[in-house]
Design a protein around this motif. Sequence first.
Motif, mmCIF file in Angstrom:
data_model
loop_
_atom_site.group_PDB
_atom_site.id
_atom_site.type_symbol
_atom_site.label_atom_id
_atom_site.label_comp_id
_atom_site.label_asym_id
_atom_site.label_seq_id
_atom_site.Cartn_x
_atom_site.Cartn_y
_atom_site.Cartn_z
ATOM 1 N N SER A 1 11.125 -19.668 -22.830
ATOM 2 C CA SER A 1 10.064 -20.236 -22.004
ATOM 3 C C SER A 1 9.020 -19.183 -21.654
ATOM 4 C CB SER A 1 10.656 -20.822 -20.714
ATOM 5 O OG SER A 1 11.483 -21.929 -20.995
ATOM 6 N N HIS A 2 9.496 -17.972 -21.354
ATOM 7 C CA HIS A 2 8.544 -16.921 -20.995
ATOM 8 C C HIS A 2 7.677 -16.537 -22.192
ATOM 9 C CE1 HIS A 2 6.815 -13.696 -18.679
ATOM 10 N NE2 HIS A 2 7.088 -12.848 -19.647
ATOM 11 N N GLY A 3 8.269 -16.497 -23.376
ATOM 12 C CA GLY A 3 7.472 -16.216 -24.560
ATOM 13 C C GLY A 3 6.395 -17.263 -24.780
ATOM 14 N N ALA A 4 6.747 -18.543 -24.588
ATOM 15 C CA ALA A 4 5.756 -19.609 -24.711
ATOM 16 C C ALA A 4 4.685 -19.480 -23.628
ATOM 17 C CB ALA A 4 6.448 -20.974 -24.616
ATOM 18 N N TYR A 5 5.108 -19.105 -22.431
ATOM 19 C CA TYR A 5 4.142 -18.879 -21.335
ATOM 20 C C TYR A 5 3.132 -17.802 -21.733
ATOM 21 C CZ TYR A 5 2.362 -16.406 -17.237
ATOM 22 O OH TYR A 5 1.553 -15.750 -16.349
ATOM 23 N N VAL A 6 3.593 -16.716 -22.313
ATOM 24 C CA VAL A 6 2.716 -15.605 -22.681
ATOM 25 C C VAL A 6 1.646 -16.061 -23.664
ATOM 26 C CG1 VAL A 6 2.611 -13.391 -23.898
ATOM 27 C CG2 VAL A 6 4.394 -13.783 -22.181
ATOM 28 N N ALA A 7 2.059 -16.804 -24.701
ATOM 29 C CA ALA A 7 1.095 -17.260 -25.701
ATOM 30 C C ALA A 7 0.107 -18.257 -25.117
ATOM 31 C CB ALA A 7 1.839 -17.880 -26.889
ATOM 32 N N VAL B 1 6.373 -22.040 -15.265
ATOM 33 C CA VAL B 1 6.652 -20.897 -14.404
ATOM 34 C C VAL B 1 7.749 -21.227 -13.403
ATOM 35 C CG1 VAL B 1 5.687 -19.426 -12.593
ATOM 36 C CG2 VAL B 1 4.390 -19.828 -14.699
ATOM 37 N N SER B 2 7.731 -22.425 -12.863
ATOM 38 C CA SER B 2 8.744 -22.830 -11.886
ATOM 39 C C SER B 2 10.099 -23.083 -12.525
ATOM 40 C CB SER B 2 8.295 -24.096 -11.154
ATOM 41 O OG SER B 2 8.322 -25.215 -12.031
ATOM 42 N N GLY B 3 10.114 -23.269 -13.842
ATOM 43 C CA GLY B 3 11.351 -23.589 -14.534
ATOM 44 C C GLY B 3 11.624 -25.067 -14.650
ATOM 45 N N GLU B 4 10.754 -25.904 -14.076
ATOM 46 C CA GLU B 4 10.931 -27.353 -14.212
ATOM 47 C C GLU B 4 10.813 -27.779 -15.671
ATOM 48 O OE1 GLU B 4 8.784 -29.690 -10.950
ATOM 49 O OE2 GLU B 4 7.889 -27.679 -10.764
ATOM 50 N N TRP B 5 9.874 -27.155 -16.386
ATOM 51 C CA TRP B 5 9.709 -27.383 -17.809
ATOM 52 C C TRP B 5 10.022 -26.082 -18.546
ATOM 53 C CZ3 TRP B 5 4.333 -30.318 -18.045
ATOM 54 C CH2 TRP B 5 4.444 -31.534 -17.345
ATOM 55 N N SER B 6 10.567 -26.192 -19.737
ATOM 56 C CA SER B 6 10.869 -25.005 -20.539
ATOM 57 C C SER B 6 9.991 -24.981 -21.778
ATOM 58 C CB SER B 6 12.353 -24.991 -20.926
ATOM 59 O OG SER B 6 12.693 -26.171 -21.646
ATOM 60 N N GLY B 7 10.075 -23.917 -22.547
ATOM 61 C CA GLY B 7 9.226 -23.774 -23.731
ATOM 62 C C GLY B 7 9.993 -23.267 -24.926
ATOM 63 N N THR B 8 9.416 -23.478 -26.101
ATOM 64 C CA THR B 8 10.004 -22.978 -27.343
ATOM 65 C C THR B 8 8.906 -22.401 -28.222
ATOM 66 O OG1 THR B 8 9.698 -24.939 -28.757
ATOM 67 C CG2 THR B 8 11.624 -24.922 -27.289
ATOM 68 N N GLU C 1 13.406 -31.059 -17.296
ATOM 69 C CA GLU C 1 12.943 -32.440 -17.466
ATOM 70 C C GLU C 1 11.951 -32.595 -18.610
ATOM 71 O OE1 GLU C 1 11.275 -33.314 -13.657
ATOM 72 O OE2 GLU C 1 9.321 -32.429 -14.133
ATOM 73 N N ASN C 2 11.408 -31.487 -19.094
ATOM 74 C CA ASN C 2 10.498 -31.555 -20.230
ATOM 75 C C ASN C 2 10.598 -30.230 -20.990
ATOM 76 O OD1 ASN C 2 8.661 -32.646 -21.982
ATOM 77 N ND2 ASN C 2 6.961 -32.774 -20.517
ATOM 78 N N ILE C 3 10.324 -30.280 -22.293
ATOM 79 C CA ILE C 3 10.345 -29.090 -23.151
ATOM 80 C C ILE C 3 9.007 -29.009 -23.866
ATOM 81 C CG2 ILE C 3 11.482 -27.906 -25.065
ATOM 82 C CD1 ILE C 3 14.031 -29.477 -24.372
ATOM 83 N N ILE C 4 8.352 -27.877 -23.760
ATOM 84 C CA ILE C 4 7.020 -27.692 -24.333
ATOM 85 C C ILE C 4 7.146 -26.846 -25.596
ATOM 86 C CG2 ILE C 4 4.666 -26.992 -23.855
ATOM 87 C CD1 ILE C 4 5.929 -29.195 -21.975
ATOM 88 N N HIS C 5 6.908 -27.461 -26.738
ATOM 89 C CA HIS C 5 7.030 -26.774 -28.020
ATOM 90 C C HIS C 5 5.682 -26.178 -28.434
ATOM 91 C CE1 HIS C 5 10.959 -28.658 -28.529
ATOM 92 N NE2 HIS C 5 10.393 -29.819 -28.242
ATOM 93 N N LEU C 6 5.678 -24.927 -28.805
ATOM 94 C CA LEU C 6 4.514 -24.326 -29.450
ATOM 95 C C LEU C 6 4.807 -24.287 -30.947
ATOM 96 C CD1 LEU C 6 3.332 -21.457 -27.076
ATOM 97 C CD2 LEU C 6 2.673 -23.863 -27.141
#
Length: 597
Positions: free
Chosen positions: A130-136, A154-161, A206-211
């Motif tokens: 998630s942090h890597g996706a946040y950075v991009a 940032v809050s962790g409610e949603w994650s990233g890939t 509750e949600n996953i954000i794919h890059l």
Amino acid sequence: MAAYKAPLRDMRFVMNELFSGTTLHQLPGYEDMTPDVIDAVLEEAAKICEQVLHPINRSGDEEGCTYENGVVRTPKGFREAYQTFCDGGWTSIACKPEFGGQGMPKLVNSMVEEMICSSNLSFGMYPGLSHGAYVALEAYGADELKQQYLPKMVSGEWSGTMCLTEPHCGTDLGMIRTKAEPRGDGSYAITGTKIFISAGEHDLTENIIHLVLAKLPDAPEGAKGISLFLVPKFLPDADNTPGPRNGVMCGAIEHKMGIKASATCVMNFDGATGWLVGQPHKGMQAMFAMMNTERLAVGVQGLGLGEASYQGALAYAKDRIQGRSLTGTKNPEAKADPILVHPDVRRMLLTQKATMEGSRALVGWVAQALDLANHHPDPAVRQESEDLVALLTPIVKALLTDLGYEATNIGVQVYGGHGYIREWGMEQYIRDARIAQIYEGTNGIQALDLVGRKMPANAGRSLRRFFHPVAEYLEAKGDDDDMEEFVLPLAKAFTRLQQATGAVAQKGMVNRDEAGAAATDYLRLFGLTALAYLWCRTVDVARARLAEGANGDAAFYEAKIKTARFYMQRVLPQTGALFSCIMAGGASMMDFADHEF
């Protein structure tokens, strides 16, 4: 199960003494980051890692993730641990305050990452990706996308890939087939299949954000035609809560050697709605912002697992009685001496200790440079720091994962047969550590990056960021007799590195295979020399503290000096063999005909 205790004393040494971390609060944006504040953060991080994450490490490995009809469930205790993790603000410590983050320095975040990796690497994969996706996204996303998605991530409610790899291509991303079709409303239809997607599907958020890397219809051939898209699992409603399911599903999860509690997914995108991140055909630029963050984080994974294995091995060596000391009984009241008395056990433990503490110092050096690159008011300092980070990133990723894997192997060896048994927890460290040498660019790719890109970049400017301070240090210490036993081995290794650098550059200009043949040995030679430099600086600090009285901590500083001595005498000599291999050239491998294998 092997116990884990966060090495806070050594972390404080790296931040506050070796790299004078007290100056962090003098950088713009870090005014509140005083040593007391940072120390409190590390103390709290240690608690959650030791008391919440570590206890579910082995159970998570044994249970693993489960997959059924597109749904992935994490092992027992992971959802509760993740909620505790979010409630403590740990998903936000290195994120910008404008998105709800705490704005902590990279130096601090790296130490927290190490604790997470030591205590439960599988768990750490979820917030780590998630942090890597946040950075991009923070670096290249449009303001509208950042405002909509980053606070939730940032809050962790949603994650990233990060979705790069496809069944037919890994490193050669120019071959990707995933397509992005414009829809006319600013969104795109994303279609394709991605594999090996860490945290691609799970039940923690509750949600996953794919890059996602994909190609537009008018994309040029190769890597220059790649674009980056944001594709959420659920399309947000008007109030920014998860709405309709998007056209992305998990098709399967991998059954892996290690990190079994981390879901590694096959992700199918079937006309999924996505939005462009950055400029068309410039996706690699945005993705490398994430990749470089992840490569440093993966190096920390090697360090974290090696540290955990060392702690387990040391505790066992003190407790396990077997045989008698070669120089006479050391424990006459027992039937045998603890195996710690045996020279070979001490060799193994000191190898772990010397390489892991040296690795922590290297992480600290690069993390401090990142903080300077991002926050120092002087443009010249920022540029110098960026150059150093660029140079050392492949070394941190490859060397620390190699050394970490070697350390986990040593840990099992110290235990003997018991180390091979699951109940002791040591063999899991090996299995978990193995992937770190592979993902985010295999270590062989890191070596090629070092010799093919970082060495020649800007007429060797990045190299000077390392070579100059080491040369200046050696010159300054030339008349210090008390440091000779440390400085002389560094000088010899540094000379080998300089000569190897010239040879690889010269031969590589004529035949690129020569540079490729030398790359892996060259990276390790470079990395071991860097650790030797940091060990010399460590000895300088330790000697100064002892001369001042050490404030009741003399044993710590004396151990630092002795560990440095072991490193110089028993680890650094590898550079001689590495140098010989490099200078031998690549003919012995490249002249071997394909049919002769």
